[in-house]
Design an enzyme around this catalytic site. Structure first.
Site, PDB file in Angstrom:
ATOM      1  N   ARG A   1       0.864  -1.205   0.000  1.00  0.00           N
ATOM      2  CA  ARG A   1       0.000   0.000   0.000  1.00  0.00           C
ATOM      3  C   ARG A   1       0.890   1.241   0.000  1.00  0.00           C
ATOM      4  O   ARG A   1       0.586   2.236  -0.637  1.00  0.00           O
ATOM      5  CB  ARG A   1      -0.942  -0.003   1.214  1.00  0.00           C
ATOM      6  CG  ARG A   1      -1.687   1.312   1.349  1.00  0.00           C
ATOM      7  CD  ARG A   1      -2.883   1.313   2.287  1.00  0.00           C
ATOM      8  NE  ARG A   1      -2.837   0.391   3.389  1.00  0.00           N
ATOM      9  CZ  ARG A   1      -2.156   0.601   4.536  1.00  0.00           C
ATOM     10  NH1 ARG A   1      -1.478   1.708   4.715  1.00  0.00           N
ATOM     11  NH2 ARG A   1      -2.177  -0.315   5.485  1.00  0.00           N
TER      12      ARG A   1
ATOM     13  N   ASP B   1      -8.143  20.168 -12.884  1.00  0.00           N
ATOM     14  CA  ASP B   1      -8.425  18.832 -13.409  1.00  0.00           C
ATOM     15  C   ASP B   1      -8.085  18.879 -14.895  1.00  0.00           C
ATOM     16  O   ASP B   1      -8.764  19.541 -15.684  1.00  0.00           O
ATOM     17  CB  ASP B   1      -9.913  18.501 -13.175  1.00  0.00           C
ATOM     18  CG  ASP B   1     -10.278  17.098 -13.642  1.00  0.00           C
ATOM     19  OD1 ASP B   1      -9.609  16.583 -14.561  1.00  0.00           O
ATOM     20  OD2 ASP B   1     -11.238  16.529 -13.108  1.00  0.00           O
TER      21      ASP B   1
ATOM     22  N   LYS C   1      -9.014   8.047 -18.534  1.00  0.00           N
ATOM     23  CA  LYS C   1      -9.326   8.662 -19.827  1.00  0.00           C
ATOM     24  C   LYS C   1      -8.101   8.621 -20.752  1.00  0.00           C
ATOM     25  O   LYS C   1      -7.576   7.568 -21.026  1.00  0.00           O
ATOM     26  CB  LYS C   1      -9.860  10.065 -19.582  1.00  0.00           C
ATOM     27  CG  LYS C   1     -10.938  10.146 -18.475  1.00  0.00           C
ATOM     28  CD  LYS C   1     -12.157   9.341 -18.825  1.00  0.00           C
ATOM     29  CE  LYS C   1     -13.255   9.209 -17.803  1.00  0.00           C
ATOM     30  NZ  LYS C   1     -13.144   9.588 -16.450  1.00  0.00           N
TER      31      LYS C   1
ATOM     32  N   TYR D   1     -16.859  18.063 -13.841  1.00  0.00           N
ATOM     33  CA  TYR D   1     -17.437  16.718 -13.951  1.00  0.00           C
ATOM     34  C   TYR D   1     -18.460  16.537 -12.819  1.00  0.00           C
ATOM     35  O   TYR D   1     -18.203  16.965 -11.679  1.00  0.00           O
ATOM     36  CB  TYR D   1     -16.290  15.692 -13.843  1.00  0.00           C
ATOM     37  CG  TYR D   1     -16.745  14.281 -13.586  1.00  0.00           C
ATOM     38  CD1 TYR D   1     -17.579  13.623 -14.487  1.00  0.00           C
ATOM     39  CD2 TYR D   1     -16.345  13.599 -12.444  1.00  0.00           C
ATOM     40  CE1 TYR D   1     -18.006  12.333 -14.239  1.00  0.00           C
ATOM     41  CE2 TYR D   1     -16.758  12.303 -12.197  1.00  0.00           C
ATOM     42  CZ  TYR D   1     -17.591  11.677 -13.100  1.00  0.00           C
ATOM     43  OH  TYR D   1     -18.011  10.406 -12.848  1.00  0.00           O
TER      44      TYR D   1
HETATM   45  C1  LIG Z   1     -12.974  15.543 -15.997  1.00  0.00           C
HETATM   46  C2  LIG Z   1     -13.119  14.367 -15.097  1.00  0.00           C
HETATM   47  N1  LIG Z   1     -12.531  14.384 -13.893  1.00  0.00           N
HETATM   48  C3  LIG Z   1     -12.628  13.339 -13.036  1.00  0.00           C
HETATM   49  C4  LIG Z   1     -13.360  12.218 -13.367  1.00  0.00           C
HETATM   50  C5  LIG Z   1     -13.454  11.083 -12.384  1.00  0.00           C
HETATM   51  O1  LIG Z   1     -12.575  10.073 -12.755  1.00  0.00           O
HETATM   52  P1  LIG Z   1     -12.789   8.505 -12.401  1.00  0.00           P
HETATM   53  O2  LIG Z   1     -14.023   8.069 -13.124  1.00  0.00           O
HETATM   54  O3  LIG Z   1     -11.536   7.879 -12.895  1.00  0.00           O
HETATM   55  O4  LIG Z   1     -12.952   8.417 -10.929  1.00  0.00           O
HETATM   56  C6  LIG Z   1     -13.979  12.146 -14.611  1.00  0.00           C
HETATM   57  C7  LIG Z   1     -14.773  10.958 -14.983  1.00  0.00           C
HETATM   58  O5  LIG Z   1     -15.506  10.950 -15.939  1.00  0.00           O
HETATM   59  C8  LIG Z   1     -13.866  13.259 -15.495  1.00  0.00           C
HETATM   60  O6  LIG Z   1     -14.462  13.257 -16.696  1.00  0.00           O
END
Ligand SMILES: Cc1ncc(COP(=O)(O)O)c(C=O)c1O
Length: 377
Positions: free
Chosen positions: A46, A170, A195, A98
């Site tokens: 971990r 982000d 992604k 998001y």
């Molecule tokens: C811009 C963005 N940030 C964060 C996330 C969250 O990521 P995860 O689904 O890997 O937890 C997403 C998921 O679609 C996203 O599109």
């Protein structure tokens, strides 16, 4: 060194014990100690894992950051970053992040005394006005999901620094190939590696990259204390993914532009959201801080019925959540990714029932365009 050289070599040194060119999947939970307190830098998986460490060095280098930490998901990466603020602190959150990021603030962090305000961060004067005496962090996503509005990273970093607040971006939609927020003064970058970084729709993961050592130590402490770590196998997959990030992003960008131009001319499409179009309100800003415009395109079909017809008629594009994979994915933000955002807020942002979002893949562009055309027809 250039981006691709870093992507292929950073963290990817041949394995010291075998010479393996690809970093092995160290699928172990613990490590032998030679004597009490004597080990090779690895005690428990971990806390440290060589495959994960390799990925952490790799993506940190791509983001031009000194430190990087890999998490079990994008959301756990964001959650770890939010542990840099405490009960009674205030966060300025971009009003079109998001849906899961909004949900984390609205349904979870609020219960722990973290205050937040949703602000249209595309307007820097609104950001300035939103600061309170207890504002400790400004969290933005640019371009936003799914409306593709662009925030001025340098301006947000400057105004936040003047108010003593940390900035977080982000960077999932752009990937470090198309945008490096730290170069514009942003303190912390978060990613859903699910992604573009992984790029093949076969892993869930997240990442935090930053330069401040004290904050980095805290993020590492949280990673170990909470334990939302990226597994060795997922670390291997993302490490493989980033090797081709540059070539994939070039193609996503090329195809994304072609799809946006095609949709902008299509009689059945009312509006297209894509920073690469000259009609986009922040087109010039996008050109300044992004190396390209990427593969995310949203468009307005006018009604839920129209959106449904398009989403259910595509043959090459797959109706699915998520984005950033080699295959084109198509989705309905209002009922899928942004269902957790209240309806009136969605409407205000332009996330209507007729809005469709495409994550344009790297298939042959003629096939993607033909597919969208027949679905719209
Ligand atoms: C811009 C963005 N940030 C964060 C996330 C969250 O990521 P995860 O689904 O890997 O937890 C997403 C998921 O679609 C996203 O599109």
């Amino acid at each position: 060194m250039g981006f691709s050289t870093i992507a292929i070599h950073a963290g990817n040194e041949p394995d010291a014990s075998t010479g393996a060119v690809s970093v092995p999947i160290y699928q172990t939970s613990t490590y032998k100690q030679d004597a009490l307190g004597q080990h090779k830098g690895f005690e428990y998986a971990r806390t440290q894992n060589p495959t994960r460490s390799a990925l952490e060095r790799n993506i940190a280098a791509l983001e031009n950051a000194k430190f990087g930490y890999a998490f079990a998901s994008g959301m756990s990466a964001t959650d770890a970053v939010l542990k840099l603020v405490k009960a009674g602190d205030h966060v300025i959150l971009g009003d079109n992040t998001y849906g899961g990021t909004f949900r984390l603030f609205d349904k979870v962090l609020k219960n722990y005394g973290i205050e937040f305000d949703l602000v249209d961060t595309t307007d820097i004067s609104k950001v300035e006005m939103a600061f309170k005496s207890n504002t400790k962090m400004v969290f933005v996503e640019t371009p936003t999901n799914p409306i593709m509005s662009v925030t001025d990273l340098q301006a947000v970093a400057e105004v936040s620094r003047a108010h003593g607040a940390k900035t977080v971006c982000d960077n999932t939609f752009m990937s470090p190939y198309l945008q490096r927020p730290i170069d514009f003064g942003i303190d912390i970058v978060v990613h859903s590696t699910t992604k573009y970084l992984n790029g093949h729709s076969d892993s869930i993961g997240g990442f935090v990259a930053l330069n401040n050592e004290e904050d980095a130590n805290w993020i590492q402490f949280i990673q170990n204390s909470v334990g939302a770590i990226l597994s060795p196998f997922d670390s291997f997959l993302v490490l493989r993914g980033t090797k081709t990030l540059a070539v994939r992003m070039e193609k996503h960008d090329e195809n994304g532009r072609a799809v946006a131009n095609f949709l902008a001319e299509h009689p059945r499409v009312e509006k297209v959201y894509y920073p690469g179009l000259t009609s986009h309100p922040q087109h010039e800003l996008a050109k300044k801080q992004q190396k390209g415009f990427g593969g995310m395109v949203s468009f307005e079909t006018g009604s839920l019925e129209n959106a449904k017809k398009v989403l259910e008629s595509v043959k090459i594009c797959t109706l699915a959540e998520s984005l950033g994979g080699v295959e084109s994915l198509i989705s309905h933000p209002a009922t899928m990714t942004h269902a957790s955002v209240p309806a009136e807020k969605r409407e205000k942002l332009g996330i209507t029932d007729g809005l469709v979002r495409v994550s344009v893949g790297i298939e042959d562009i003629e096939d993607i365009l033909e597919d969208l055309d027949q679905a719209l027809s």
